[in-house]
Design a protein around this motif. Structure first.
Motif, PDB file in Angstrom:
ATOM      1  N   ASP A  32       0.822  -1.212   0.000  1.00  0.00           N
ATOM      2  CA  ASP A  32       0.000   0.000   0.000  1.00  0.00           C
ATOM      3  C   ASP A  32       0.851   1.255   0.000  1.00  0.00           C
ATOM      4  N   GLU A  33       1.946   1.251   0.769  1.00  0.00           N
ATOM      5  CA  GLU A  33       2.815   2.421   0.807  1.00  0.00           C
ATOM      6  C   GLU A  33       3.366   2.728  -0.574  1.00  0.00           C
ATOM      7  N   VAL A  34       3.776   1.696  -1.284  1.00  0.00           N
ATOM      8  CA  VAL A  34       4.344   1.876  -2.614  1.00  0.00           C
ATOM      9  C   VAL A  34       3.265   2.330  -3.598  1.00  0.00           C
ATOM     10  N   LEU A  35       2.108   1.671  -3.570  1.00  0.00           N
ATOM     11  CA  LEU A  35       1.041   2.023  -4.503  1.00  0.00           C
ATOM     12  C   LEU A  35       0.548   3.444  -4.291  1.00  0.00           C
ATOM     13  N   GLU A  36       0.635   3.920  -3.066  1.00  0.00           N
ATOM     14  CA  GLU A  36       0.140   5.263  -2.757  1.00  0.00           C
ATOM     15  C   GLU A  36       1.007   6.347  -3.385  1.00  0.00           C
ATOM     16  N   ILE A  37       2.297   6.089  -3.533  1.00  0.00           N
ATOM     17  CA  ILE A  37       3.214   7.153  -3.916  1.00  0.00           C
ATOM     18  C   ILE A  37       3.829   6.993  -5.290  1.00  0.00           C
ATOM     19  N   ALA A  38       3.901   5.739  -5.795  1.00  0.00           N
ATOM     20  CA  ALA A  38       4.744   5.475  -6.960  1.00  0.00           C
ATOM     21  C   ALA A  38       4.008   5.564  -8.296  1.00  0.00           C
ATOM     22  N   ASP A  39       4.719   6.046  -9.315  1.00  0.00           N
ATOM     23  CA  ASP A  39       4.237   5.984 -10.690  1.00  0.00           C
ATOM     24  C   ASP A  39       4.431   4.577 -11.250  1.00  0.00           C
ATOM     25  N   ARG A  40       5.466   3.941 -10.787  1.00  0.00           N
ATOM     26  CA  ARG A  40       5.914   2.659 -11.328  1.00  0.00           C
ATOM     27  C   ARG A  40       6.234   1.742 -10.171  1.00  0.00           C
ATOM     28  N   LEU A  94      10.765  -6.929  -6.246  1.00  0.00           N
ATOM     29  CA  LEU A  94      12.109  -7.486  -6.136  1.00  0.00           C
ATOM     30  C   LEU A  94      12.067  -8.694  -5.210  1.00  0.00           C
ATOM     31  N   ALA A  95      12.737  -9.769  -5.595  1.00  0.00           N
ATOM     32  CA  ALA A  95      12.837 -10.967  -4.750  1.00  0.00           C
ATOM     33  C   ALA A  95      14.209 -11.582  -4.968  1.00  0.00           C
ATOM     34  N   ALA A  96      14.943 -11.790  -3.875  1.00  0.00           N
ATOM     35  CA  ALA A  96      16.289 -12.382  -3.931  1.00  0.00           C
ATOM     36  C   ALA A  96      17.179 -11.661  -4.943  1.00  0.00           C
ATOM     37  N   GLY A  97      17.043 -10.349  -5.022  1.00  0.00           N
ATOM     38  CA  GLY A  97      17.891  -9.551  -5.883  1.00  0.00           C
ATOM     39  C   GLY A  97      17.499  -9.526  -7.339  1.00  0.00           C
ATOM     40  N   GLU A  98      16.347 -10.110  -7.691  1.00  0.00           N
ATOM     41  CA  GLU A  98      15.913 -10.179  -9.087  1.00  0.00           C
ATOM     42  C   GLU A  98      14.562  -9.493  -9.257  1.00  0.00           C
ATOM     43  N   VAL A  99      14.362  -8.863 -10.414  1.00  0.00           N
ATOM     44  CA  VAL A  99      13.101  -8.178 -10.718  1.00  0.00           C
ATOM     45  C   VAL A  99      12.081  -9.200 -11.220  1.00  0.00           C
ATOM     46  N   HIS A 100      10.898  -9.234 -10.585  1.00  0.00           N
ATOM     47  CA  HIS A 100       9.825 -10.144 -10.986  1.00  0.00           C
ATOM     48  C   HIS A 100       8.636  -9.404 -11.593  1.00  0.00           C
ATOM     49  N   LEU A 101       8.603  -8.099 -11.441  1.00  0.00           N
ATOM     50  CA  LEU A 101       7.549  -7.282 -12.043  1.00  0.00           C
ATOM     51  C   LEU A 101       8.082  -5.867 -12.186  1.00  0.00           C
ATOM     52  N   ASP A 102       7.780  -5.233 -13.295  1.00  0.00           N
ATOM     53  CA  ASP A 102       8.150  -3.838 -13.521  1.00  0.00           C
ATOM     54  C   ASP A 102       7.014  -3.230 -14.337  1.00  0.00           C
ATOM     55  N   ALA A 103       6.148  -2.456 -13.693  1.00  0.00           N
ATOM     56  CA  ALA A 103       4.917  -2.043 -14.361  1.00  0.00           C
ATOM     57  C   ALA A 103       4.485  -0.659 -13.914  1.00  0.00           C
ATOM     58  N   GLY A 122       1.033   2.161 -13.695  1.00  0.00           N
ATOM     59  CA  GLY A 122      -0.407   2.367 -13.691  1.00  0.00           C
ATOM     60  C   GLY A 122      -1.236   1.122 -13.426  1.00  0.00           C
ATOM     61  N   GLU A 123      -2.206   0.871 -14.308  1.00  0.00           N
ATOM     62  CA  GLU A 123      -3.132  -0.240 -14.115  1.00  0.00           C
ATOM     63  C   GLU A 123      -2.437  -1.592 -14.180  1.00  0.00           C
ATOM     64  N   ASP A 124      -1.270  -1.653 -14.829  1.00  0.00           N
ATOM     65  CA  ASP A 124      -0.534  -2.916 -14.891  1.00  0.00           C
ATOM     66  C   ASP A 124       0.108  -3.260 -13.556  1.00  0.00           C
ATOM     67  N   ALA A 125       0.104  -2.309 -12.625  1.00  0.00           N
ATOM     68  CA  ALA A 125       0.686  -2.550 -11.301  1.00  0.00           C
ATOM     69  C   ALA A 125      -0.396  -2.487 -10.224  1.00  0.00           C
ATOM     70  N   GLU A 126      -1.575  -3.004 -10.517  1.00  0.00           N
ATOM     71  CA  GLU A 126      -2.653  -2.984  -9.522  1.00  0.00           C
ATOM     72  C   GLU A 126      -2.339  -3.968  -8.390  1.00  0.00           C
ATOM     73  N   ARG A 127      -2.990  -3.743  -7.269  1.00  0.00           N
ATOM     74  CA  ARG A 127      -2.637  -4.404  -6.013  1.00  0.00           C
ATOM     75  C   ARG A 127      -2.609  -5.927  -6.113  1.00  0.00           C
TER      76      ARG A 127
END
Length: 514
Positions: free
Chosen positions: A475-483, A487-496, A498-503
């Motif tokens: 929630d903290e991230v969704l409240e403030i971020a454009d994007r 991150l998990a174990a140093g690797e990117v698993h999602l990079d999105a 707006g609507e592609d980054a819904e909760r």
């Protein structure tokens, strides 16, 4: 379904330790609110919660550190007065804290540390015969099958590595055969082999009837070890499950419970600003895939992940506190390789660190002094600080971020946690950065302080800076971020965006990456 509806029925079994409507507040801010929990003998109960959820406060209440709380603690069904850590231990509650340094006594040998509680409680002459200390230490370390030689047991404890210190503290706790053993992030300093040894021991303790409260962000460990999990969020229990666990539900209860309406999340168009900071082929952890990540002007990039995801490693690497071992970084198209924080500051890369007390605030100093600390050179002439400029800097931060303080001369200890955090954020905005990195910036702050910090970060991005926010709270991230980047174990698993980054998508990505 509410936690009460899902609560585990333990009325048919004995209870080792119970909490009844336990509440606690600091400086008027509620940290725990009406928490009730029964922990049965021979069970492993996992306690989950994001940073600032109240886990540490709950542990300290059970450990006898915090005594001024509401509600009641019961041990074996009887009301218990846990007025000190010693009182808690005498009632059979042993805690292995996350901060390992708090559990060892420098200047004593490994053997003396292993038998320290028995030394401390011995009446009369506290100095046991060295041979007897060594013999007892052998017995205690054998409980974990540590295989430590007599030569190692005779060494000063400070010669042990971090993982061995953690195993020492655990062995000492188990030597008393506790009623309840609290393990706070017990594998944080252990190798995979040592962690597996711990798991085997936890299973044995459960079989022997010892109750275990297991606090960890590592969901794989909890799935393997725990019989039951409870989730703490914003000081209240939000989920209570028995195996098999519904991880989507648990993560939702931990990370994404709806808040009251907050400032609107920005909606980005298809256009993006220029790349300010670019990472290429950076390894956050050995043996993991390299990381590529661009931070753009005018954007707030939110990186979300659980403990061990690599968020702090990313922040410290960019700030020069722990330089990246591989890969390259560019700042405004030019090579950027800070070897120390001063290099980053000169380049306009500022970091609000994860632990404000250990890494940011100077006790006894005023608000103005804390804010000016990294920029004393620009405020000084002939080695003397221009206090008028320093005070003006302090007043500017108080006004810009709404810091509640008597004035700029107030010491940071006089401020609430949220206002202390505003001071730390204000410090790194005192000189406009090119890149602002905020590592868990909302930890321990109320929603009002969170909004003030978030608004300032967004205003900085609107001025053309790149802002990076790292948090375990969705929630903290969704409240403030454009994007949003998962991150998990140093690797990117999602990079999105707006609507592609819904909760739901963010939570499912975190769950799948465990």
């Amino acid at each position: 379904m509410s936690p009460t509806d899902k609560a585990v029925d333990v009325t048919a079994v004995d209870v080792a330790v119970s909490l009844r409507d336990v509440s606690m507040a600091f400086g008027g801010k509620t940290v725990l609110e009406s928490v009730s929990l029964d922990i049965a003998p021979g069970s492993v109960v996992a306690l989950l919660g994001a940073n600032g959820a109240g886990k540490s406060t709950l542990i300290k209440i059970l450990s006898g550190v915090h005594t001024d709380h509401g509600g009641e603690v019961r041990v074996a069904g009887e009301p218990a007065a846990l007025q000190s850590p010693l009182a808690a231990r005498q009632l059979g509650i042993q805690t292995v804290h996350q901060r390992i340094g708090e559990g060892i006594v420098p200047g004593l040998t490994v053997a003396e540390n292993l038998v320290f509680e028995e030394l401390a409680q011995k009446r009369g002459n506290p100095f046991l015969n060295g041979r007897r200390v060594l013999a007892r230490a052998r017995e205690i370390q054998a409980g974990l099958e540590l295989g430590w030689s007599d030569a190692l047991l005779r060494r000063d404890v400070t010669e042990l590595g971090i993982s061995d210190r953690q195993l020492l503290i655990l062995a000492r706790a188990l030597a008393t055969r506790p009623r309840l053993l609290i393990l706070d992030e017990p594998t944080s300093a252990l190798s995979a082999t040592e962690a597996q040894r711990l798991f085997t021991l936890v299973e044995k303790m459960r079989d022997d009837g010892i109750a275990v409260l297991y606090v960890s962000h590592r969901l794989g460990e909890i799935d393997a070890l725990a019989d039951r999990l409870v989730v703490l969020r914003d000081g209240g229990l939000t989920d209570d499950q028995v195996k098999p666990f519904d991880w989507d539900s648990a993560l939702r209860a931990m990370l994404a419970q709806a808040h009251e309406a907050t400032s609107a999340r920005p909606q980005r168009s298809g256009e993006h600003g220029d790349v300010v900071l670019g990472l290429h082929g950076v390894h956050l952890f050995e043996g993991r895939a390299p990381l590529d990540l661009d931070l753009r002007a005018g954007e707030v990039t939110g990186v979300v992940g659980l403990l061990g995801a690599g968020k702090t490693e990313l922040a410290r690497g960019l700030f020069g506190a722990e330089p990246f071992p591989t890969g390259k970084v560019e700042l405004d198209g030019k090579p950027y390789a800070p070897r120390r924080p001063s290099d980053a500051i000169r380049a306009g890369v500022h970091l609000v660190p994860e632990d404000r007390h250990a890494d940011a605030l100077v006790p006894g100093w005023s608000v103005a002094q804390n804010i000016s600390l990294p920029f004393l050179k620009s405020l000084s002439r002939a080695g003397l600080v221009n206090t008028a400029k320093e005070d003006a800097l302090g007043r500017g931060t108080i006004d810009a971020l709404g810091v509640v303080a008597r004035d700029e001369h107030s010491t940071v200890e006089e401020l609430s946690g949220g206002n202390q955090q505003k001071v730390v954020v204000g410090r790194w905005l005192a000189e406009t950065p090119r890149v602002l990195i905020l590592d868990e910036p909302f930890r321990g702050v109320d929603i009002g302080a969170r909004r003030d910090i978030g608004r300032r970060a967004r205003a900085l991005a609107a001025e053309g800076a790149a802002v990076l926010v790292l948090s375990a709270d969705v929630d903290e991230v969704l409240e403030i971020a454009d994007r949003v980047v998962v991150l998990a174990a140093g690797e990117v698993h999602l990079d999105a965006y707006g609507e592609d980054a819904e909760r739901d998508r963010v939570i499912q990505t975190i769950s799948a990456s465990v």
